[in-house]
Design a protein around this motif. Structure first.
Motif, PDB file in Angstrom:
ATOM      1  N   PHE A  21      13.627 -61.070  20.060  1.00 42.80           N
ATOM      2  CA  PHE A  21      12.929 -60.715  18.824  1.00 42.80           C
ATOM      3  C   PHE A  21      13.401 -59.341  18.340  1.00 42.80           C
ATOM      4  CE2 PHE A  21       9.657 -64.036  19.403  1.00 42.80           C
ATOM      5  CZ  PHE A  21       9.535 -64.454  18.087  1.00 42.80           C
ATOM      6  N   GLY A  22      13.539 -58.406  19.261  1.00 43.95           N
ATOM      7  CA  GLY A  22      14.034 -57.085  18.887  1.00 43.95           C
ATOM      8  C   GLY A  22      15.413 -57.166  18.261  1.00 43.95           C
ATOM      9  N   GLU A  23      16.282 -57.984  18.836  1.00 43.30           N
ATOM     10  CA  GLU A  23      17.624 -58.161  18.274  1.00 43.30           C
ATOM     11  C   GLU A  23      17.556 -58.772  16.879  1.00 43.30           C
ATOM     12  OE1 GLU A  23      19.409 -60.505  21.356  1.00 43.30           O
ATOM     13  OE2 GLU A  23      19.782 -58.746  22.641  1.00 43.30           O
ATOM     14  N   ASP A  24      16.655 -59.746  16.702  1.00 41.90           N
ATOM     15  CA  ASP A  24      16.491 -60.364  15.380  1.00 41.90           C
ATOM     16  C   ASP A  24      15.993 -59.364  14.349  1.00 41.90           C
ATOM     17  OD1 ASP A  24      17.327 -62.775  16.472  1.00 41.90           O
ATOM     18  OD2 ASP A  24      15.293 -63.612  16.641  1.00 41.90           O
ATOM     19  N   PHE A  25      14.989 -58.580  14.720  1.00 38.97           N
ATOM     20  CA  PHE A  25      14.488 -57.558  13.798  1.00 38.97           C
ATOM     21  C   PHE A  25      15.591 -56.550  13.465  1.00 38.97           C
ATOM     22  CE2 PHE A  25      10.034 -58.357  15.633  1.00 38.97           C
ATOM     23  CZ  PHE A  25       9.624 -59.101  14.541  1.00 38.97           C
ATOM     24  N   GLN A  26      16.337 -56.156  14.471  1.00 38.78           N
ATOM     25  CA  GLN A  26      17.413 -55.184  14.285  1.00 38.78           C
ATOM     26  C   GLN A  26      18.427 -55.687  13.255  1.00 38.78           C
ATOM     27  OE1 GLN A  26      20.087 -54.550  17.651  1.00 38.78           O
ATOM     28  NE2 GLN A  26      19.936 -52.342  17.307  1.00 38.78           N
ATOM     29  N   GLU A  27      18.749 -56.980  13.305  1.00 40.78           N
ATOM     30  CA  GLU A  27      19.704 -57.558  12.366  1.00 40.78           C
ATOM     31  C   GLU A  27      19.192 -57.546  10.934  1.00 40.78           C
ATOM     32  OE1 GLU A  27      20.889 -61.456  13.634  1.00 40.78           O
ATOM     33  OE2 GLU A  27      21.681 -60.719  15.539  1.00 40.78           O
ATOM     34  N   GLU A  28      17.880 -57.589  10.764  1.00 39.94           N
ATOM     35  CA  GLU A  28      17.285 -57.638   9.427  1.00 39.94           C
ATOM     36  C   GLU A  28      17.220 -56.268   8.744  1.00 39.94           C
ATOM     37  OE1 GLU A  28      16.278 -60.389   7.673  1.00 39.94           O
ATOM     38  OE2 GLU A  28      17.154 -61.549   9.309  1.00 39.94           O
ATOM     39  N   ASP A  40       6.633 -57.522   8.132  1.00 43.88           N
ATOM     40  CA  ASP A  40       6.085 -56.904   6.920  1.00 43.88           C
ATOM     41  C   ASP A  40       6.038 -55.375   7.064  1.00 43.88           C
ATOM     42  OD1 ASP A  40       5.776 -59.454   5.864  1.00 43.88           O
ATOM     43  OD2 ASP A  40       3.611 -59.535   6.226  1.00 43.88           O
ATOM     44  N   ILE A  41       5.630 -54.907   8.235  1.00 44.79           N
ATOM     45  CA  ILE A  41       5.618 -53.458   8.495  1.00 44.79           C
ATOM     46  C   ILE A  41       7.040 -52.914   8.444  1.00 44.79           C
ATOM     47  CG2 ILE A  41       5.204 -51.692  10.260  1.00 44.79           C
ATOM     48  CD1 ILE A  41       2.751 -53.415  11.145  1.00 44.79           C
ATOM     49  N   PHE A  42       7.966 -53.627   9.082  1.00 45.16           N
ATOM     50  CA  PHE A  42       9.358 -53.173   9.086  1.00 45.16           C
ATOM     51  C   PHE A  42       9.941 -53.170   7.672  1.00 45.16           C
ATOM     52  CE2 PHE A  42       9.896 -54.852  13.700  1.00 45.16           C
ATOM     53  CZ  PHE A  42       9.205 -53.751  14.182  1.00 45.16           C
ATOM     54  N   ASP A  43       9.546 -54.127   6.832  1.00 48.19           N
ATOM     55  CA  ASP A  43      10.016 -54.149   5.443  1.00 48.19           C
ATOM     56  C   ASP A  43       9.561 -52.907   4.677  1.00 48.19           C
ATOM     57  OD1 ASP A  43      11.406 -56.552   5.694  1.00 48.19           O
ATOM     58  OD2 ASP A  43       9.756 -57.767   4.874  1.00 48.19           O
ATOM     59  N   SER A  57       4.298 -61.767  14.528  1.00 43.08           N
ATOM     60  CA  SER A  57       5.712 -61.562  14.244  1.00 43.08           C
ATOM     61  C   SER A  57       5.927 -61.327  12.752  1.00 43.08           C
ATOM     62  CB  SER A  57       6.522 -62.778  14.712  1.00 43.08           C
ATOM     63  OG  SER A  57       7.862 -62.659  14.329  1.00 43.08           O
ATOM     64  N   GLN A  58       5.258 -62.116  11.942  1.00 40.26           N
ATOM     65  CA  GLN A  58       5.379 -61.952  10.484  1.00 40.26           C
ATOM     66  C   GLN A  58       4.810 -60.610  10.035  1.00 40.26           C
ATOM     67  OE1 GLN A  58       7.010 -63.822   8.087  1.00 40.26           O
ATOM     68  NE2 GLN A  58       6.567 -61.966   6.929  1.00 40.26           N
ATOM     69  N   ILE A  59       3.690 -60.213  10.615  1.00 40.43           N
ATOM     70  CA  ILE A  59       3.083 -58.925  10.280  1.00 40.43           C
ATOM     71  C   ILE A  59       4.033 -57.788  10.656  1.00 40.43           C
ATOM     72  CG2 ILE A  59       1.254 -57.308  10.947  1.00 40.43           C
ATOM     73  CD1 ILE A  59       0.191 -59.385   9.026  1.00 40.43           C
ATOM     74  N   PHE A  65      -7.002 -57.858  11.666  1.00 39.12           N
ATOM     75  CA  PHE A  65      -6.693 -56.799  12.618  1.00 39.12           C
ATOM     76  C   PHE A  65      -5.725 -55.781  12.030  1.00 39.12           C
ATOM     77  CE2 PHE A  65      -3.858 -54.965  15.807  1.00 39.12           C
ATOM     78  CZ  PHE A  65      -4.780 -54.236  16.541  1.00 39.12           C
ATOM     79  N   TYR A  66      -4.674 -56.249  11.378  1.00 38.37           N
ATOM     80  CA  TYR A  66      -3.635 -55.342  10.884  1.00 38.37           C
ATOM     81  C   TYR A  66      -3.934 -54.718   9.517  1.00 38.37           C
ATOM     82  CZ  TYR A  66      -0.496 -56.207  14.768  1.00 38.37           C
ATOM     83  OH  TYR A  66       0.068 -56.243  16.015  1.00 38.37           O
ATOM     84  N   LYS A  67      -5.006 -55.160   8.858  1.00 39.24           N
ATOM     85  CA  LYS A  67      -5.338 -54.610   7.538  1.00 39.24           C
ATOM     86  C   LYS A  67      -5.480 -53.080   7.570  1.00 39.24           C
ATOM     87  CE  LYS A  67      -8.395 -55.037   3.615  1.00 39.24           C
ATOM     88  NZ  LYS A  67      -9.521 -55.720   3.003  1.00 39.24           N
ATOM     89  N   PRO A  68      -6.211 -52.483   8.535  1.00 39.83           N
ATOM     90  CA  PRO A  68      -6.299 -51.020   8.551  1.00 39.83           C
ATOM     91  C   PRO A  68      -4.957 -50.348   8.857  1.00 39.83           C
ATOM     92  CG  PRO A  68      -7.577 -51.962  10.373  1.00 39.83           C
ATOM     93  CD  PRO A  68      -7.082 -53.099   9.542  1.00 39.83           C
ATOM     94  N   VAL A  69      -4.074 -51.040   9.558  1.00 43.08           N
ATOM     95  CA  VAL A  69      -2.744 -50.491   9.835  1.00 43.08           C
ATOM     96  C   VAL A  69      -1.965 -50.368   8.532  1.00 43.08           C
ATOM     97  CG1 VAL A  69      -0.540 -50.929  10.998  1.00 43.08           C
ATOM     98  CG2 VAL A  69      -2.700 -51.349  12.206  1.00 43.08           C
ATOM     99  N   PHE A  70      -1.964 -51.429   7.722  1.00 44.38           N
ATOM    100  CA  PHE A  70      -1.270 -51.385   6.432  1.00 44.38           C
ATOM    101  C   PHE A  70      -1.888 -50.344   5.504  1.00 44.38           C
ATOM    102  CE2 PHE A  70       0.266 -55.578   7.729  1.00 44.38           C
ATOM    103  CZ  PHE A  70       1.595 -55.487   7.358  1.00 44.38           C
TER     104      PHE A  70
END
Length: 128
Positions: free
Chosen positions: A108-115, A77-80, A72-74, A38-43
């Motif tokens: 989850f948003g707070e966790d992503f924000q910390e990263e 990866d986008i955020f990275d 969540s992992q995807i 699903f996310y392949k075209p997004v990347f």
């Protein structure tokens, strides 16, 4: 560049990447049967877009309701990818929009924000 639009479904989020306004929206549930497929075209779109973009700022509006661990992992990866771009000087804002009563999504948003350090990450409580 052609925009990327994916209609939301029962298990997939709606995706709208607008290259003219440099605004990206991902909204809804994300637990597709095959998350990578699903996310392949997004990347692919994001990689091409970032390669062609000059110095414009980018805004990503994330409005998840539910997502599974592979989604969540995807997202991380986008955020990275976006963090790397922001570290090189590009202005990137991520708006994590969620129902304040959905504690899991808020956490989850707070966790992503910390990263993320270079990206401007905003936790936004959705109004009822």
């Amino acid at each position: 560049m052609k925009d990327l639009n994916i209609e939301p479904g029962k298990y997939i989020p709606g995706v709208c990447f607008n290259s003219e306004t440099n605004t990206f929206d991902i909204k809804g549930d994300s637990y597709p049967e095959n998350t990578l497929a699903f996310y392949k075209p997004v990347f692919s779109w994001l990689e091409t877009y970032l390669g062609e973009l000059e110095n414009q700022e980018i805004t990503i509006n994330m409005e998840p309701r539910y997502f599974n661990s592979s989604s969540s992992q995807i997202l991380m990866d986008i955020f990275d990818i976006l963090e790397k771009e922001a570290s090189s000087g590009r202005g990137i804002t991520i708006n994590w929009i969620c129902d304040p009563e959905n504690e899991i999504i808020m956490e989850f948003g707070e966790d992503f924000q910390e990263e993320l350090n270079a990206v401007q990450f905003n936790l936004i409580e959705k109004e009822a």
